[in-house]
Motif scaffolding. Sequence first.
Motif, PDB file in Angstrom:
ATOM      1  N   ALA A  40      -9.822  -2.549  37.690  1.00  0.00           N
ATOM      2  CA  ALA A  40      -8.749  -3.698  38.846  1.00  0.00           C
ATOM      3  C   ALA A  40      -9.635  -5.564  38.001  1.00  0.00           C
ATOM      4  O   ALA A  40      -8.830  -6.485  38.411  1.00  0.00           O
ATOM      5  CB  ALA A  40     -10.054  -3.791  40.368  1.00  0.00           C
ATOM      6  N   LEU A  41     -10.678  -4.926  37.382  1.00  0.00           N
ATOM      7  CA  LEU A  41     -10.715  -6.629  37.265  1.00  0.00           C
ATOM      8  C   LEU A  41      -9.505  -7.519  35.143  1.00  0.00           C
ATOM      9  O   LEU A  41      -9.609  -8.566  35.400  1.00  0.00           O
ATOM     10  CB  LEU A  41     -12.131  -6.604  35.869  1.00  0.00           C
ATOM     11  N   ALA A  42      -9.523  -6.317  34.965  1.00  0.00           N
ATOM     12  CA  ALA A  42      -8.677  -6.356  34.268  1.00  0.00           C
ATOM     13  C   ALA A  42      -7.025  -6.460  34.633  1.00  0.00           C
ATOM     14  O   ALA A  42      -6.391  -7.952  34.527  1.00  0.00           O
ATOM     15  CB  ALA A  42      -7.845  -5.181  33.083  1.00  0.00           C
ATOM     16  N   ARG A  43      -6.735  -5.976  35.821  1.00  0.00           N
ATOM     17  CA  ARG A  43      -6.062  -6.533  36.457  1.00  0.00           C
ATOM     18  C   ARG A  43      -5.561  -8.124  37.241  1.00  0.00           C
ATOM     19  O   ARG A  43      -4.474  -8.819  36.444  1.00  0.00           O
ATOM     20  CB  ARG A  43      -5.352  -5.774  37.653  1.00  0.00           C
ATOM     21  N   LEU A  44      -6.560  -8.541  37.916  1.00  0.00           N
ATOM     22  CA  LEU A  44      -6.881  -9.613  38.076  1.00  0.00           C
ATOM     23  C   LEU A  44      -6.888 -10.606  37.257  1.00  0.00           C
ATOM     24  O   LEU A  44      -6.460 -11.833  37.099  1.00  0.00           O
ATOM     25  CB  LEU A  44      -8.396  -9.908  38.725  1.00  0.00           C
ATOM     26  N   GLY A  45      -7.416 -10.637  35.985  1.00  0.00           N
ATOM     27  CA  GLY A  45      -7.367 -11.059  34.712  1.00  0.00           C
ATOM     28  C   GLY A  45      -6.122 -11.268  33.854  1.00  0.00           C
ATOM     29  O   GLY A  45      -5.886 -13.048  33.454  1.00  0.00           O
ATOM     30  N   ARG A  46      -5.229 -11.058  34.685  1.00  0.00           N
ATOM     31  CA  ARG A  46      -3.889 -10.604  33.943  1.00  0.00           C
ATOM     32  C   ARG A  46      -3.198 -11.774  34.708  1.00  0.00           C
ATOM     33  O   ARG A  46      -1.876 -12.219  34.583  1.00  0.00           O
ATOM     34  CB  ARG A  46      -3.448  -9.622  34.207  1.00  0.00           C
ATOM     35  N   LEU A  47      -3.847 -11.466  36.356  1.00  0.00           N
ATOM     36  CA  LEU A  47      -2.805 -12.677  37.350  1.00  0.00           C
ATOM     37  C   LEU A  47      -2.679 -14.306  36.008  1.00  0.00           C
ATOM     38  O   LEU A  47      -3.767 -15.103  35.972  1.00  0.00           O
ATOM     39  CB  LEU A  47      -3.552 -12.702  38.169  1.00  0.00           C
ATOM     40  N   ARG A  48      -1.872 -14.990  36.985  1.00  0.00           N
ATOM     41  CA  ARG A  48      -1.579 -16.356  36.382  1.00  0.00           C
ATOM     42  C   ARG A  48      -1.937 -17.102  37.152  1.00  0.00           C
ATOM     43  O   ARG A  48      -2.974 -18.361  36.668  1.00  0.00           O
ATOM     44  CB  ARG A  48      -0.332 -16.192  36.599  1.00  0.00           C
ATOM     45  N   ASN A  49      -2.745 -16.874  38.342  1.00  0.00           N
ATOM     46  CA  ASN A  49      -3.071 -17.743  38.585  1.00  0.00           C
ATOM     47  C   ASN A  49      -5.378 -17.546  39.289  1.00  0.00           C
ATOM     48  O   ASN A  49      -5.909 -18.623  39.696  1.00  0.00           O
ATOM     49  CB  ASN A  49      -3.605 -17.899  40.096  1.00  0.00           C
ATOM     50  N   VAL A  50      -5.382 -16.701  37.870  1.00  0.00           N
ATOM     51  CA  VAL A  50      -6.671 -16.198  38.164  1.00  0.00           C
ATOM     52  C   VAL A  50      -7.199 -16.428  36.501  1.00  0.00           C
ATOM     53  O   VAL A  50      -6.479 -16.223  35.852  1.00  0.00           O
ATOM     54  CB  VAL A  50      -7.305 -15.210  38.690  1.00  0.00           C
ATOM     55  N   GLU A  51      -8.677 -17.145  36.247  1.00  0.00           N
ATOM     56  CA  GLU A  51      -8.831 -17.422  35.346  1.00  0.00           C
ATOM     57  C   GLU A  51      -9.710 -16.565  34.756  1.00  0.00           C
ATOM     58  O   GLU A  51     -11.229 -17.605  35.839  1.00  0.00           O
ATOM     59  CB  GLU A  51      -9.277 -19.540  34.532  1.00  0.00           C
ATOM     60  N   LEU A  52     -10.342 -15.747  34.775  1.00  0.00           N
ATOM     61  CA  LEU A  52     -11.834 -14.707  34.554  1.00  0.00           C
ATOM     62  C   LEU A  52     -11.807 -14.769  32.672  1.00  0.00           C
ATOM     63  O   LEU A  52     -11.457 -15.107  31.461  1.00  0.00           O
ATOM     64  CB  LEU A  52     -11.265 -13.571  34.541  1.00  0.00           C
ATOM     65  N   GLN A  53     -13.471 -15.580  33.027  1.00  0.00           N
ATOM     66  CA  GLN A  53     -14.092 -15.641  32.001  1.00  0.00           C
ATOM     67  C   GLN A  53     -15.546 -14.747  32.662  1.00  0.00           C
ATOM     68  O   GLN A  53     -15.842 -14.757  32.729  1.00  0.00           O
ATOM     69  CB  GLN A  53     -14.352 -16.900  31.516  1.00  0.00           C
ATOM     70  N   VAL A  54     -15.985 -14.267  31.020  1.00  0.00           N
ATOM     71  CA  VAL A  54     -17.369 -13.570  30.446  1.00  0.00           C
ATOM     72  C   VAL A  54     -18.101 -14.505  29.542  1.00  0.00           C
ATOM     73  O   VAL A  54     -17.543 -14.934  28.926  1.00  0.00           O
ATOM     74  CB  VAL A  54     -16.649 -12.628  29.522  1.00  0.00           C
ATOM     75  N   MET A  55     -19.885 -14.624  30.418  1.00  0.00           N
ATOM     76  CA  MET A  55     -20.629 -14.690  29.661  1.00  0.00           C
ATOM     77  C   MET A  55     -21.024 -14.305  28.957  1.00  0.00           C
ATOM     78  O   MET A  55     -21.679 -12.740  29.443  1.00  0.00           O
ATOM     79  CB  MET A  55     -21.354 -15.581  30.792  1.00  0.00           C
ATOM     80  N   PRO A  56     -20.860 -14.528  27.550  1.00  0.00           N
ATOM     81  CA  PRO A  56     -21.513 -12.559  26.740  1.00  0.00           C
ATOM     82  C   PRO A  56     -23.045 -12.925  26.485  1.00  0.00           C
ATOM     83  O   PRO A  56     -23.618 -13.798  26.331  1.00  0.00           O
ATOM     84  CB  PRO A  56     -21.091 -13.539  25.288  1.00  0.00           C
ATOM     85  N   LEU A  57     -23.016 -10.946  26.257  1.00  0.00           N
ATOM     86  CA  LEU A  57     -25.329 -11.273  26.519  1.00  0.00           C
ATOM     87  C   LEU A  57     -25.336 -12.104  25.463  1.00  0.00           C
ATOM     88  O   LEU A  57     -26.508 -12.505  25.232  1.00  0.00           O
ATOM     89  CB  LEU A  57     -25.234 -10.001  26.326  1.00  0.00           C
ATOM     90  N   ASP A  58     -25.239 -12.403  23.936  1.00  0.00           N
ATOM     91  CA  ASP A  58     -25.560 -13.159  22.748  1.00  0.00           C
ATOM     92  C   ASP A  58     -25.851 -14.306  22.997  1.00  0.00           C
ATOM     93  O   ASP A  58     -26.252 -15.722  22.185  1.00  0.00           O
ATOM     94  CB  ASP A  58     -24.551 -12.546  21.321  1.00  0.00           C
ATOM     95  N   CYS A  59     -25.594 -14.887  24.427  1.00  0.00           N
ATOM     96  CA  CYS A  59     -25.461 -16.348  24.170  1.00  0.00           C
ATOM     97  C   CYS A  59     -26.538 -16.285  25.247  1.00  0.00           C
ATOM     98  O   CYS A  59     -26.477 -16.560  26.848  1.00  0.00           O
ATOM     99  CB  CYS A  59     -24.733 -17.388  25.329  1.00  0.00           C
ATOM    100  N   PRO A  60     -28.089 -16.136  25.340  1.00  0.00           N
ATOM    101  CA  PRO A  60     -28.884 -16.212  25.663  1.00  0.00           C
ATOM    102  C   PRO A  60     -29.474 -17.510  26.931  1.00  0.00           C
ATOM    103  O   PRO A  60     -30.070 -17.219  27.328  1.00  0.00           O
ATOM    104  CB  PRO A  60     -30.438 -15.693  24.940  1.00  0.00           C
ATOM    105  N   GLU A  61     -29.328 -18.700  26.220  1.00  0.00           N
ATOM    106  CA  GLU A  61     -29.412 -20.015  26.728  1.00  0.00           C
ATOM    107  C   GLU A  61     -28.640 -20.489  27.707  1.00  0.00           C
ATOM    108  O   GLU A  61     -27.330 -21.072  26.428  1.00  0.00           O
ATOM    109  CB  GLU A  61     -30.247 -20.834  25.866  1.00  0.00           C
ATOM    110  N   HIS A  62     -28.034 -20.424  28.717  1.00  0.00           N
ATOM    111  CA  HIS A  62     -26.942 -21.024  29.122  1.00  0.00           C
ATOM    112  C   HIS A  62     -27.444 -21.437  30.161  1.00  0.00           C
ATOM    113  O   HIS A  62     -28.150 -21.526  30.890  1.00  0.00           O
ATOM    114  CB  HIS A  62     -25.201 -19.975  29.217  1.00  0.00           C
ATOM    115  N   ALA A  63     -26.343 -22.664  31.127  1.00  0.00           N
ATOM    116  CA  ALA A  63     -26.380 -23.784  32.025  1.00  0.00           C
ATOM    117  C   ALA A  63     -26.189 -22.669  33.591  1.00  0.00           C
ATOM    118  O   ALA A  63     -26.526 -23.580  34.194  1.00  0.00           O
ATOM    119  CB  ALA A  63     -24.682 -24.481  32.287  1.00  0.00           C
ATOM    120  N   GLY A  64     -25.724 -21.469  33.659  1.00  0.00           N
ATOM    121  CA  GLY A  64     -25.596 -21.211  35.234  1.00  0.00           C
ATOM    122  C   GLY A  64     -27.007 -19.695  35.127  1.00  0.00           C
ATOM    123  O   GLY A  64     -26.545 -19.189  35.698  1.00  0.00           O
TER     124      GLY A  64
END
Length: 163
Positions: free
Chosen positions: A74-98
């Motif tokens: 379902a995420l893959a389908r959503l990620g292909r929609l033109r109105n959805v920008e889906l991003q993943v915060m990778p595990l190798d980014c240990p310190e991030h703003a979120g």
Amino acid sequence: MPGLFQTKAHANALYAMRKPLLDDELIEQRVSARMARQVVLTGRPVPMVSCVIEEAILRRPIGEWNIHKEQLSALARLGRLRNVELQVMPLDCPEHAGMGGAFTLLTPKGKPQVGYVEVQNVSRLITDLEEVRILAARYGCIRSQALTPRESLALIERLLNSQ
């Protein structure tokens, strides 16, 4: 996993594992309400939706493996929609703003942007302009630290194909 992106089975599994336990009727009400809200993704006018999801969420199977595979699909389908920008915060980014936790920014047409936070069954709508400005700035940082939408979709598809 944002509620707007959850499959019915995933949402049901999440509510079923809550402690203290929720009764079956309440679980069904909450799952139904969550599914009903998802029509916003395809309604007219089509909203622009931008979301950053932690990679750990993609790797943690909620419910059984078939539920997890359905959710990744379902995420893959959503990620292909033109109105959805889906991003993943990778595990190798240990310190991030979120690291302070999840939040939602909403920009209604013709109205000021607002923020929304929900944790441990406590929710708060943020309308103070300065607080919203800080959340918006933080979201910009989070997006810059995450994988691009194309890289994110590729990761989701790799995880889906490895199941």
